[in-house]
Design an enzyme around this catalytic site. Structure first.
Site, short mmCIF file in Angstrom:
data_model
loop_
_atom_site.label_atom_id
_atom_site.label_comp_id
_atom_site.label_asym_id
_atom_site.label_seq_id
_atom_site.Cartn_x
_atom_site.Cartn_y
_atom_site.Cartn_z
N ASP A 216 0.18 41.60 -44.30
CA ASP A 216 -0.85 42.21 -45.13
C ASP A 216 -2.15 42.35 -44.35
O ASP A 216 -2.55 41.43 -43.64
CB ASP A 216 -1.06 41.31 -46.35
N GLU A 286 0.79 45.97 -41.77
CA GLU A 286 0.10 46.92 -42.64
C GLU A 286 -1.27 47.15 -42.02
O GLU A 286 -2.19 46.36 -42.21
CB GLU A 286 -0.05 46.36 -44.06
C1 NOJ Z 1 -2.79 45.29 -49.05
C2 NOJ Z 1 -1.80 45.13 -50.16
O1 NOJ Z 1 -0.78 46.06 -49.99
C3 NOJ Z 1 -2.58 45.33 -51.44
O2 NOJ Z 1 -1.75 45.43 -52.54
C4 NOJ Z 1 -3.56 44.21 -51.58
O3 NOJ Z 1 -4.37 44.45 -52.71
C5 NOJ Z 1 -4.47 44.11 -50.36
N1 NOJ Z 1 -3.75 44.24 -49.12
C6 NOJ Z 1 -5.18 42.78 -50.34
O4 NOJ Z 1 -4.27 41.76 -50.07
#
Ligand code: NOJ
Length: 568
Positions: A216, A286
């Site tokens: 993440d 991500e």
């Molecule tokens: C990316 C995640 O995909 C999202 O859902 C989340 O709100 C943020 N990061 C914070 O963790």
């Protein structure tokens, strides 16, 4: 490391645990529910599933606010349920990837609680980013950064956290950084204790048999030294992301080099001959990073294996833009020897069956939240284009990510009552951004029942649109024209022909409004034609049609349809 690691051409299906299958009827999905539905993924023909967070969490951000990285929230089950899920998945031939959330914790994490109880300068505060405010009594935030969900990225501790003796002269309370919700304090990655803790978390889940991690906010862990003000006119999704001091800072790469050493050297402790080959675990970041060369730095041979290709996801349904993003994506991945990944939907963006239902000029398709009073999509057009876009994506070399429910052609829920919304974005933006609930609505499994088969009883945590009933798998299975059957055909052929390992060449002789290419495969060459223009496009004589995303028109590819054909 295996010769042909599985992840280089894998199709990975994202399960958002809150919304996939509810075993106990409390309206929220859970791990036993997921285990009970794994056959759906085998039948679909994917290689792996990625689970969004199921860890202990107060659920202020759908579980991306983690209070204990090493345990399952009772909402989702127990560690034994997790072990059962992994074991069943492996028996069925599916790999399991889990989310790791290293940028922040929940405010309910024991570390943050301890940080609040300890004073400025303490070891406990040093795990997070606490700073004094600006202004005479520190009443202004330490810098001008804004939260991704709206509002300032800093929250000041209440007065009870003032340090020092009572009365005048006490030090003002500090502020803490949160790039997301105020319940998600950012960790300080310059602190070795933070680094060691997250590596130990990786080992904990590797020990339980996971096949990899989705990371993440992979581009946000390291902040520019001194936390300088940001130039807020920079659009990080379009310009060089690293120009902003909170994203894509060079120091982040050293973290992933360490993580890669950890996964590469991971020796399997499970006895299965099929699963968990030594060193074949995958790390997927991500990272919303531009430009493509900067993103490619994350997948250099000694860093992550994959990053999500958000440039492809954000690309409008326009032939020139698609050709350009595919060319750039393949070239940048190749420059570092990594496979490219492809994705069209996830739990943070408007589902592609709805996104593509809007005009496709730059900036027009909504990506984050639609309300009942916003312009509504044309569902038939959206679904037709979504099917064509998926057929295009699944022919591309590399690995692909699917999001739960897209195989059913689920549209975004665009009429959720505002008082039912749960995404913190809605409140933090002062009710100006609807947020991501519309893509997180529990999936239907049958046409009947209070939650359309999502759970045995009770209402789901977000209301399901009435049209979801007709889109449930039990309504689509066996219907050759259904989206579910299209996905099954696409995935079966992709696997049989090993398209993910192929090589793409742009095909000449087609109108500019068609995206046309060949992919070399074990059986020769597959021609892929996605027609984004109005007039039907003819296929070359001798081309043997393998499939099309909707019916062909007398052998020609109509508007908003993609066809695959074998060339002689
Ligand atoms: C990316 C995640 O995909 C999202 O859902 C989340 O709100 C943020 N990061 C914070 O963790």
């Amino acid at each position: 490391m295996p010769m042909h690691p599985w992840w280089r051409d894998a199709v990975i299906y994202q399960v958002y645990p809150r919304s996939w299958a509810d075993s106990d009827g409390d309206g929220v999905g859970d791990l036993p529910g997921i285990t009970s539905r794994l056959e759906h993924l085998v039948d679909l023909g994917v290689d792996a599933l990625w689970l969004s967070p199921f860890y202990v969490s107060p659920q202020h951000d759908g579980g991306y606010d983690v209070a204990d990285f090493r345990d399952v929230d009772p909402l989702f089950g127990t560690l034994a349920d997790f072990d059962a899920l992994v074991s069943r998945a492996h028996t069925l031939g599916l790999r399991v990837i889990v989310d790791v959330v290293p940028n922040h914790t929940s405010e309910e994490h024991p570390w943050f609680r301890a940080a609040l109880e300890s004073g400025p300068g303490s070891r406990e505060r040093a795990r997070y980013v606490f700073r004094e405010g600006r202004g005479p009594d520190g009443e202004d935030p330490p810098n001008n950064w804004v939260s991704k969900f709206g509002g300032p990225a800093w929250t000041r501790l209440p007065d009870e956290h003032r340090a020092g003796a009572a009365g005048p002269g006490r030090r003002p309370t500090q502020w803490y950084l949160h790039l997301f919700d105020s319940t998600q304090p950012d960790l300080d990655w310059t602190n070795p204790e933070v680094q060691e803790e997250l590596e130990s978390v990786l080992r904990f889940w590797l020990d339980r048999g996971v096949d990899g991690f989705r990371i993440d906010v992979a581009h946000g862990l390291v902040k520019a030294e001194g936390l300088p003000d940001a130039d807020l006119s920079i659009d990080a999704d379009v310009e060089a992301t690293g120009r902003l001091p909170m994203w894509d800072q060079p120091g982040v790469h050293e973290i992933y080099r360490r993580w890669r050493r950890l996964t590469d050297s991971w020796v399997d402790t499970h006895s299965s001959p099929l699963w968990g080959e030594d060193g074949d675990r995958v790390l997927c970041g991500e990272a919303w990073v531009q430009p493509a060369e900067a993103l490619a730095r994350y997948v250099r041979p000694d860093e992550l294996h994959q990053t999500f290709n958000f440039a492809f996801l954000m690309c409008p349904w326009r032939a020139d833009d698609l050709r350009s993003v595919i060319t750039t994506s393949l070239a940048s991945a190749k420059s570092v020897g990594a496979p490219q990944t492809w994705v069209l939907s996830n739990h943070d963006v408007v589902r592609h069956a709805t996104r593509l239902a809007y005009p496709q000029d730059p900036g027009q398709p909504p990506v984050e939240g639609i309300g009942a009073d916003d312009p509504q999509p044309d569902p038939a057009l959206g679904l037709r284009r979504a099917r064509a876009a998926t057929a295009l994506m699944l022919a591309l070399p590399g690995s692909a990510y699917l999001y739960q429910g897209e195989e059913l052609g689920l549209p975004e829920a665009t009429r959720i009552p505002d008082d039912a919304r749960q995404d913190p974005t809605w409140e933090r933006s002062g009710h100006t951004r609807r947020g991501r609930d519309g893509c997180r609505v529990p999936v239907p499994w049958s046409a009947e029942g209070p939650s359309l088969g999502f759970g045995p009883e009770g209402l789901p945590w977000l209301p399901q649109p009435s049209e979801y009933a007709t889109l449930s798998p039990d309504q689509q299975r066996g219907d050759t024209g259904s989206t579910l059957e299209l996905y099954r055909r696409l995935l079966r052929l992709r696997r049989e022909l090993r398209l993910g390992r192929g090589h793409l060449e742009w095909a000449a002789g087609f109108p500019d409004s068609a995206v046309a290419f060949t992919v070399s495969c074990e059986h020769g060459s597959v021609l892929v034609v996605a027609n984004l223009g109005a007039a039907a496009v003819a296929l070359p004589s001798g081309a043997q049609v393998l499939l099309s995303s909707d019916d062909l028109d007398d052998g020609r590819v109509p508007s908003d349809v993609t066809a695959w054909a074998l060339l002689g």
